[in-house]
Scaffold this motif. Structure first.
Motif, PDB file in Angstrom:
ATOM      1  N   ILE A  52       0.861  -1.176  -0.014  1.00 51.30           N
ATOM      2  CA  ILE A  52      -0.039   0.083   0.104  1.00 51.30           C
ATOM      3  C   ILE A  52       0.924   1.116   0.136  1.00 51.30           C
ATOM      4  O   ILE A  52       0.762   2.019  -0.880  1.00 51.30           O
ATOM      5  CB  ILE A  52      -1.052  -0.108   1.163  1.00 51.30           C
ATOM      6  N   ALA A  53       1.980   1.173   0.926  1.00 53.77           N
ATOM      7  CA  ALA A  53       2.789   2.291   0.962  1.00 53.77           C
ATOM      8  C   ALA A  53       3.414   2.742  -0.515  1.00 53.77           C
ATOM      9  O   ALA A  53       3.594   3.642  -0.828  1.00 53.77           O
ATOM     10  CB  ALA A  53       4.025   2.284   2.007  1.00 53.77           C
ATOM     11  N   VAL A  54       4.164   1.506  -1.109  1.00 45.74           N
ATOM     12  CA  VAL A  54       4.588   1.693  -2.407  1.00 45.74           C
ATOM     13  C   VAL A  54       3.776   2.291  -3.521  1.00 45.74           C
ATOM     14  O   VAL A  54       4.322   2.886  -4.199  1.00 45.74           O
ATOM     15  CB  VAL A  54       5.276   0.255  -2.688  1.00 45.74           C
ATOM     16  N   ILE A  55       2.381   1.696  -3.435  1.00 41.71           N
ATOM     17  CA  ILE A  55       1.618   2.230  -4.430  1.00 41.71           C
ATOM     18  C   ILE A  55       1.293   3.797  -4.212  1.00 41.71           C
ATOM     19  O   ILE A  55       1.218   4.265  -5.237  1.00 41.71           O
ATOM     20  CB  ILE A  55       0.284   1.325  -4.597  1.00 41.71           C
ATOM     21  N   SER A  56       1.149   4.181  -3.048  1.00 40.61           N
ATOM     22  CA  SER A  56       0.964   5.500  -2.769  1.00 40.61           C
ATOM     23  C   SER A  56       2.114   6.361  -3.095  1.00 40.61           C
ATOM     24  O   SER A  56       2.179   7.450  -3.918  1.00 40.61           O
ATOM     25  CB  SER A  56       0.749   5.875  -1.463  1.00 40.61           C
ATOM     26  N   TRP A  57       3.374   5.809  -2.861  1.00 37.42           N
ATOM     27  CA  TRP A  57       4.621   6.709  -3.224  1.00 37.42           C
ATOM     28  C   TRP A  57       4.634   6.679  -4.777  1.00 37.42           C
ATOM     29  O   TRP A  57       5.162   7.651  -5.305  1.00 37.42           O
ATOM     30  CB  TRP A  57       5.783   5.792  -2.614  1.00 37.42           C
ATOM     31  N   MET A  58       4.633   5.443  -5.442  1.00 38.92           N
ATOM     32  CA  MET A  58       4.913   5.576  -6.853  1.00 38.92           C
ATOM     33  C   MET A  58       3.696   6.298  -7.488  1.00 38.92           C
ATOM     34  O   MET A  58       4.045   6.990  -8.660  1.00 38.92           O
ATOM     35  CB  MET A  58       4.496   4.020  -7.362  1.00 38.92           C
ATOM     36  N   ALA A  59       2.684   6.556  -7.012  1.00 40.29           N
ATOM     37  CA  ALA A  59       1.361   7.348  -7.585  1.00 40.29           C
ATOM     38  C   ALA A  59       2.155   8.682  -7.457  1.00 40.29           C
ATOM     39  O   ALA A  59       1.901   9.679  -8.499  1.00 40.29           O
ATOM     40  CB  ALA A  59       0.060   7.183  -7.046  1.00 40.29           C
ATOM     41  N   GLY A  60       2.461   9.106  -6.303  1.00 38.10           N
ATOM     42  CA  GLY A  60       3.091  10.599  -6.240  1.00 38.10           C
ATOM     43  C   GLY A  60       4.325  10.798  -7.328  1.00 38.10           C
ATOM     44  O   GLY A  60       4.266  11.770  -7.850  1.00 38.10           O
ATOM     45  N   LEU A  61       5.192   9.818  -7.399  1.00 37.99           N
ATOM     46  CA  LEU A  61       6.347   9.867  -8.053  1.00 37.99           C
ATOM     47  C   LEU A  61       6.087  10.026  -9.677  1.00 37.99           C
ATOM     48  O   LEU A  61       6.717  10.431 -10.374  1.00 37.99           O
ATOM     49  CB  LEU A  61       7.164   8.582  -8.026  1.00 37.99           C
ATOM     50  N   LEU A  62       4.821   9.406 -10.300  1.00 39.30           N
ATOM     51  CA  LEU A  62       4.329   9.373 -11.403  1.00 39.30           C
ATOM     52  C   LEU A  62       3.666  10.879 -11.836  1.00 39.30           C
ATOM     53  O   LEU A  62       3.512  11.139 -12.892  1.00 39.30           O
ATOM     54  CB  LEU A  62       3.736   8.280 -11.820  1.00 39.30           C
ATOM     55  N   TYR A  63       2.957  11.284 -10.764  1.00 32.70           N
ATOM     56  CA  TYR A  63       2.283  12.299 -10.970  1.00 32.70           C
ATOM     57  C   TYR A  63       2.830  13.688 -10.694  1.00 32.70           C
ATOM     58  O   TYR A  63       2.742  14.593 -11.696  1.00 32.70           O
ATOM     59  CB  TYR A  63       0.958  12.498  -9.893  1.00 32.70           C
ATOM     60  N   PHE A  68       4.713  19.482 -12.570  1.00 37.92           N
ATOM     61  CA  PHE A  68       5.880  20.120 -13.009  1.00 37.92           C
ATOM     62  C   PHE A  68       5.826  20.674 -14.515  1.00 37.92           C
ATOM     63  O   PHE A  68       6.061  21.718 -14.784  1.00 37.92           O
ATOM     64  CB  PHE A  68       7.140  19.333 -13.041  1.00 37.92           C
ATOM     65  N   ILE A  69       5.260  19.558 -15.533  1.00 41.83           N
ATOM     66  CA  ILE A  69       5.417  19.864 -16.963  1.00 41.83           C
ATOM     67  C   ILE A  69       4.380  21.163 -17.054  1.00 41.83           C
ATOM     68  O   ILE A  69       4.751  22.010 -17.784  1.00 41.83           O
ATOM     69  CB  ILE A  69       4.849  18.514 -17.712  1.00 41.83           C
ATOM     70  N   TYR A  70       3.054  21.056 -16.392  1.00 42.28           N
ATOM     71  CA  TYR A  70       2.201  22.155 -16.794  1.00 42.28           C
ATOM     72  C   TYR A  70       2.539  23.276 -15.777  1.00 42.28           C
ATOM     73  O   TYR A  70       2.143  24.571 -16.408  1.00 42.28           O
ATOM     74  CB  TYR A  70       0.750  21.580 -16.054  1.00 42.28           C
ATOM     75  N   ALA A 142      12.744  20.443  -6.576  1.00 42.39           N
ATOM     76  CA  ALA A 142      11.964  20.872  -7.567  1.00 42.39           C
ATOM     77  C   ALA A 142      10.697  21.521  -7.078  1.00 42.39           C
ATOM     78  O   ALA A 142      10.389  22.798  -7.468  1.00 42.39           O
ATOM     79  CB  ALA A 142      11.545  19.887  -8.731  1.00 42.39           C
ATOM     80  N   VAL A 143      10.049  21.011  -6.128  1.00 43.64           N
ATOM     81  CA  VAL A 143       8.728  21.723  -5.693  1.00 43.64           C
ATOM     82  C   VAL A 143       9.388  22.871  -4.822  1.00 43.64           C
ATOM     83  O   VAL A 143       8.667  24.040  -4.972  1.00 43.64           O
ATOM     84  CB  VAL A 143       8.359  20.759  -4.497  1.00 43.64           C
ATOM     85  N   ARG A 144      10.557  23.009  -4.091  1.00 46.09           N
ATOM     86  CA  ARG A 144      10.956  24.274  -3.429  1.00 46.09           C
ATOM     87  C   ARG A 144      11.238  25.104  -4.448  1.00 46.09           C
ATOM     88  O   ARG A 144      10.961  26.438  -4.163  1.00 46.09           O
ATOM     89  CB  ARG A 144      12.251  23.722  -2.644  1.00 46.09           C
ATOM     90  N   TYR A 157      12.351  18.401 -20.290  1.00 45.01           N
ATOM     91  CA  TYR A 157      12.955  17.789 -19.108  1.00 45.01           C
ATOM     92  C   TYR A 157      12.048  16.946 -18.322  1.00 45.01           C
ATOM     93  O   TYR A 157      12.492  15.898 -17.786  1.00 45.01           O
ATOM     94  CB  TYR A 157      13.999  18.809 -18.373  1.00 45.01           C
ATOM     95  N   TRP A 158      11.197  17.658 -17.798  1.00 45.52           N
ATOM     96  CA  TRP A 158      10.259  16.957 -16.799  1.00 45.52           C
ATOM     97  C   TRP A 158       9.520  15.928 -17.445  1.00 45.52           C
ATOM     98  O   TRP A 158       9.388  14.947 -16.787  1.00 45.52           O
ATOM     99  CB  TRP A 158       9.191  17.816 -16.228  1.00 45.52           C
TER     100      TRP A 158
END
Length: 181
Positions: A52-63, A68-70, A142-144, A157-158
């Motif tokens: 469950i934690a991996v899926i949540s983390w990966m969802a964020g890493l993919l989104y 950033f592109i937009y 990048a968020v910062r 790049y993104w």
């Protein structure tokens, strides 16, 4: 009106952080209780929480790189840019960071309890997760930067960076399922 909108956004942000904290606290209590009582299927519960934690983390890493592109195309200081700042910050702080921490803690528990850190494929997986953590750190920086209205990279790049978590995820899944060495 802008100050009123900002106040509403800050209240919503506080509420989201509170909800995330409560959810994490409950999850930690449940996991702690399971570890304390050591039911017969403890490793299966830990494994389920890890997935469950991996899926949540990966969802964020993919989104996040999609945001950033937009965000790269949004004029600094615009309403659109400010919205992306809020979205990126909340995604990172409320979902991704806690999920990454849970992934690491639960994964290390499983690596120790199930394999004693003795499997070759496991060390390759840990290396891939370390690289994934580096990607997470790159995205956090990048968020910062975006929060400070700095745009140091192009949308292209993104788009390329969006593929890195996917490639690492494929390596990790193959290592876990196939156990090639």
């Amino acid at each position: 009106m802008v100050n009123g909108d900002r106040e509403i956004d800050e209240q919503a942000g506080r509420a989201a952080r509170r909800k995330a904290f409560v959810a994490l606290a409950i999850a930690a209590l449940v996991i702690g209780a399971l570890v304390y009582w050591r039911p017969s299927g403890l490793d299966l519960w830990i494994k389920a929480a890890h997935v469950i934690a991996v899926i949540s983390w990966m969802a964020g890493l993919l989104y996040l790189p999609r945001l950033f592109i937009y965000h790269t195309d949004a004029p600094p200081g615009s309403d659109r840019s400010e919205t992306f700042k809020v979205m990126e910050g909340r995604l990172l702080g409320v979902i991704m960071r806690p999920a990454m921490i849970a992934t690491w803690l639960l994964g290390l528990w499983l690596a120790y309890s199930s394999f004693g850190f003795a499997a070759g494929w496991l060390w390759a997986k840990i290396l891939a997760v370390v690289l994934l953590t580096g990607v997470h750190d790159r995205f956090a920086r990048a968020v910062r930067s975006f929060a400070a209205d700095e745009r140091t990279h192009s949308a292209r790049y993104w788009r390329l960076m969006n593929e890195v978590p996917t490639a690492l995820m494929i390596v990790i899944v193959v290592l876990v399922i196939v156990k090639p060495f």
